[in-house]
Scaffold this motif. Structure first.
Motif, mmCIF file in Angstrom:
data_model
loop_
_atom_site.group_PDB
_atom_site.id
_atom_site.type_symbol
_atom_site.label_atom_id
_atom_site.label_comp_id
_atom_site.label_asym_id
_atom_site.label_seq_id
_atom_site.Cartn_x
_atom_site.Cartn_y
_atom_site.Cartn_z
ATOM 1 N N ASP A 1 0.905 -1.256 -0.024
ATOM 2 C CA ASP A 1 0.069 -0.015 -0.025
ATOM 3 C C ASP A 1 0.843 1.207 0.087
ATOM 4 O O ASP A 1 2.039 1.437 -0.278
ATOM 5 N N SER A 2 0.384 2.369 0.351
ATOM 6 C CA SER A 2 1.158 3.533 0.233
ATOM 7 C C SER A 2 2.336 3.690 1.229
ATOM 8 O O SER A 2 3.220 4.601 1.212
ATOM 9 N N VAL A 3 2.418 2.822 2.437
ATOM 10 C CA VAL A 3 3.437 2.861 3.419
ATOM 11 C C VAL A 3 4.070 1.700 3.685
ATOM 12 O O VAL A 3 5.128 1.308 4.055
ATOM 13 N N ALA B 1 19.771 -7.962 -3.935
ATOM 14 C CA ALA B 1 18.777 -8.977 -3.783
ATOM 15 C C ALA B 1 17.491 -8.579 -4.221
ATOM 16 O O ALA B 1 16.747 -7.753 -3.453
ATOM 17 N N VAL B 2 17.185 -8.936 -5.302
ATOM 18 C CA VAL B 2 15.750 -8.742 -6.237
ATOM 19 C C VAL B 2 14.936 -9.309 -5.394
ATOM 20 O O VAL B 2 14.795 -10.617 -5.547
ATOM 21 N N SER B 3 13.486 -8.751 -5.329
ATOM 22 C CA SER B 3 12.626 -9.577 -4.953
ATOM 23 C C SER B 3 11.884 -10.333 -5.963
ATOM 24 O O SER B 3 12.092 -10.284 -7.301
ATOM 25 N N ASP B 4 11.661 -11.506 -5.384
ATOM 26 C CA ASP B 4 11.042 -12.523 -6.403
ATOM 27 C C ASP B 4 9.529 -12.346 -6.670
ATOM 28 O O ASP B 4 9.094 -12.951 -7.723
ATOM 29 N N PHE B 5 8.826 -11.781 -5.867
ATOM 30 C CA PHE B 5 7.319 -11.516 -5.968
ATOM 31 C C PHE B 5 7.155 -10.109 -5.966
ATOM 32 O O PHE B 5 7.984 -9.236 -5.164
ATOM 33 N N GLU B 6 6.038 -9.782 -6.477
ATOM 34 C CA GLU B 6 5.414 -8.275 -6.540
ATOM 35 C C GLU B 6 4.182 -8.685 -6.259
ATOM 36 O O GLU B 6 3.246 -9.543 -6.625
ATOM 37 N N VAL B 7 3.300 -7.556 -5.589
ATOM 38 C CA VAL B 7 2.058 -7.518 -5.190
ATOM 39 C C VAL B 7 1.036 -7.066 -6.667
ATOM 40 O O VAL B 7 1.481 -6.558 -7.547
ATOM 41 N N VAL B 8 0.201 -8.201 -6.750
ATOM 42 C CA VAL B 8 -0.722 -8.060 -7.954
ATOM 43 C C VAL B 8 -1.232 -6.590 -8.320
ATOM 44 O O VAL B 8 -1.170 -6.079 -9.297
ATOM 45 N N GLN B 9 -1.947 -6.224 -6.870
ATOM 46 C CA GLN B 9 -2.624 -4.850 -6.961
ATOM 47 C C GLN B 9 -2.361 -4.189 -5.965
ATOM 48 O O GLN B 9 -2.896 -4.439 -4.872
ATOM 49 N N ARG B 10 -1.618 -3.275 -6.143
ATOM 50 C CA ARG B 10 -0.855 -2.308 -4.862
ATOM 51 C C ARG B 10 -2.363 -1.306 -4.573
ATOM 52 O O ARG B 10 -2.802 -0.870 -5.332
ATOM 53 N N ASN C 1 -3.630 2.392 -3.294
ATOM 54 C CA ASN C 1 -2.972 3.625 -3.401
ATOM 55 C C ASN C 1 -3.310 4.441 -1.935
ATOM 56 O O ASN C 1 -3.347 5.826 -2.172
ATOM 57 N N LYS C 2 -3.488 3.659 -0.950
ATOM 58 C CA LYS C 2 -3.756 4.308 0.505
ATOM 59 C C LYS C 2 -3.322 3.352 1.378
ATOM 60 O O LYS C 2 -2.969 2.180 1.017
ATOM 61 N N LYS C 3 -3.396 3.879 2.585
ATOM 62 C CA LYS C 3 -2.901 3.151 3.922
ATOM 63 C C LYS C 3 -3.853 2.255 4.211
ATOM 64 O O LYS C 3 -4.939 2.736 4.465
ATOM 65 N N ILE C 4 -3.782 0.889 3.899
ATOM 66 C CA ILE C 4 -4.794 -0.177 4.434
ATOM 67 C C ILE C 4 -4.946 -0.163 6.007
ATOM 68 O O ILE C 4 -4.061 0.130 6.809
ATOM 69 N N ASP C 5 -6.456 -0.132 6.526
ATOM 70 C CA ASP C 5 -6.546 0.189 7.868
ATOM 71 C C ASP C 5 -5.991 -1.292 8.398
ATOM 72 O O ASP C 5 -6.186 -2.501 8.042
ATOM 73 N N SER C 6 -5.257 -0.958 9.649
ATOM 74 C CA SER C 6 -4.570 -1.846 10.319
ATOM 75 C C SER C 6 -5.772 -2.985 11.009
ATOM 76 O O SER C 6 -5.299 -4.048 11.536
ATOM 77 N N LYS C 7 -6.884 -2.416 11.093
ATOM 78 C CA LYS C 7 -7.886 -3.362 11.921
ATOM 79 C C LYS C 7 -8.593 -4.255 10.588
ATOM 80 O O LYS C 7 -9.298 -5.275 10.947
ATOM 81 N N SER C 8 -8.195 -4.226 9.367
ATOM 82 C CA SER C 8 -8.745 -5.141 8.272
ATOM 83 C C SER C 8 -7.965 -6.429 8.138
ATOM 84 O O SER C 8 -6.945 -6.489 8.504
ATOM 85 N N SER C 9 -8.698 -7.225 7.730
ATOM 86 C CA SER C 9 -8.155 -8.595 7.219
ATOM 87 C C SER C 9 -7.329 -8.186 6.073
ATOM 88 O O SER C 9 -7.961 -7.376 5.162
ATOM 89 N N LEU C 10 -6.379 -8.752 5.991
ATOM 90 C CA LEU C 10 -5.476 -8.592 4.705
ATOM 91 C C LEU C 10 -5.067 -9.964 4.085
ATOM 92 O O LEU C 10 -4.551 -10.850 4.658
ATOM 93 N N SER C 11 -5.334 -10.083 2.863
ATOM 94 C CA SER C 11 -4.894 -11.041 1.985
ATOM 95 C C SER C 11 -4.080 -10.507 0.741
ATOM 96 O O SER C 11 -4.720 -9.753 -0.024
ATOM 97 N N ILE C 12 -3.004 -10.774 0.408
ATOM 98 C CA ILE C 12 -2.114 -10.174 -0.559
ATOM 99 C C ILE C 12 -1.840 -11.378 -1.787
ATOM 100 O O ILE C 12 -1.633 -12.366 -1.355
ATOM 101 N N ASP C 13 -2.121 -10.884 -2.861
ATOM 102 C CA ASP C 13 -1.970 -11.650 -3.934
ATOM 103 C C ASP C 13 -0.744 -11.383 -4.657
ATOM 104 O O ASP C 13 -0.514 -10.133 -5.001
#
Length: 219
Positions: free
Chosen positions: A21-23, A94-103, A105-117
């Motif tokens: 996300d943004s941070v 050390a180049v990352s082997d993976f990147e996030v499918v859909q970033r 554009n804001k900070k995700i609320d820390s109270k939210s459940s989070l699943s990353i593709d």
């Protein structure tokens, strides 16, 4: 090592950062210490050195030409744009082997459940010889808790897949050999396998530049 004097050397170092996300983001513990040690040694030997620098914990001296990047995609874009003009490319980042499918554009609320593709990033090192077939290409292979034979086999697979001339391989699970350490124990693998026992990264850099010099002189 007069063979290195005047050569244009490109070195990537540090760990890339893939935003969630943004941070927040995905990164690794690479410090950039070995890349900087190699850069200093190449400079001492008279090479013209350019650094592509991701996230590092070391101070980069102003004497180097530095290009700053953050993500693996940014690093790839810079490398592909300029690598054709270089004699040697040392891919110590050390180049990352993976990147996030859909970033987000804001900070995700820390109270939210989070699943990353995630999706695989482009293997930069496999593209280098396609852009510059004549470049001397040095790859790095960091593995965790594997046998010496497995480490050599994985390094040789990189040589086969990417056309690397030399691979510097190490097991980061070993004592004093993890990311960010001041020492390391490595194998330098090309036509032969050179074992470099636990040593400072400056000493490893000197040994590597000696191997590169001897290898280039035989081409």
């Amino acid at each position: 090592m007069i063979i290195i004097r005047g050569k244009k050397v490109l070195i990537s170092l540090g760990g890339t950062f893939e935003p969630i996300d943004s941070v927040r983001g995905i990164t690794n513990k690479s410090s950039g210490k070995i890349g900087l040690a190699i850069a200093k040694q190449a400079y001492i030997l008279g090479a013209e050195v350019t650094l592509i620098v991701a996230n590092v914990s070391v101070r980069i001296p102003q004497l180097f030409n530095v290009i700053r990047v953050e993500t693996s995609k940014e690093m790839a874009n810079v490398i592909f744009e300029i690598v054709e003009d270089y004699d040697i490319f040392i891919s110590s980042a050390a180049v990352s082997d993976f990147e996030v499918v859909q970033r987000k554009n804001k900070k995700i609320d820390s109270k939210s459940s989070l699943s990353i593709d995630l999706k695989p990033t482009l293997k930069i090192i496999r593209q280098i010889k396609k852009v510059n077939p004549n470049i001397f290409l040095v790859g790095f292979k960091a593995e965790f808790n594997i046998t010496r034979k497995e480490l050599i086999n994985r390094a040789k697979k990189q040589i086969f897949d990417a056309g690397t001339d030399i691979v510097v391989a190490n097991d980061v699970s070993q004592d004093e050999c993890g990311f960010g350490s001041d020492k390391n124990e490595v194998l330098i693998i090309g036509d032969d396998v050179l074992t470099v026992p636990l040593a400072s990264k400056d000493e490893i850099a000197k040994t590597l530049m000696d191997v590169i010099s001897k290898s280039i002189s035989c081409i």
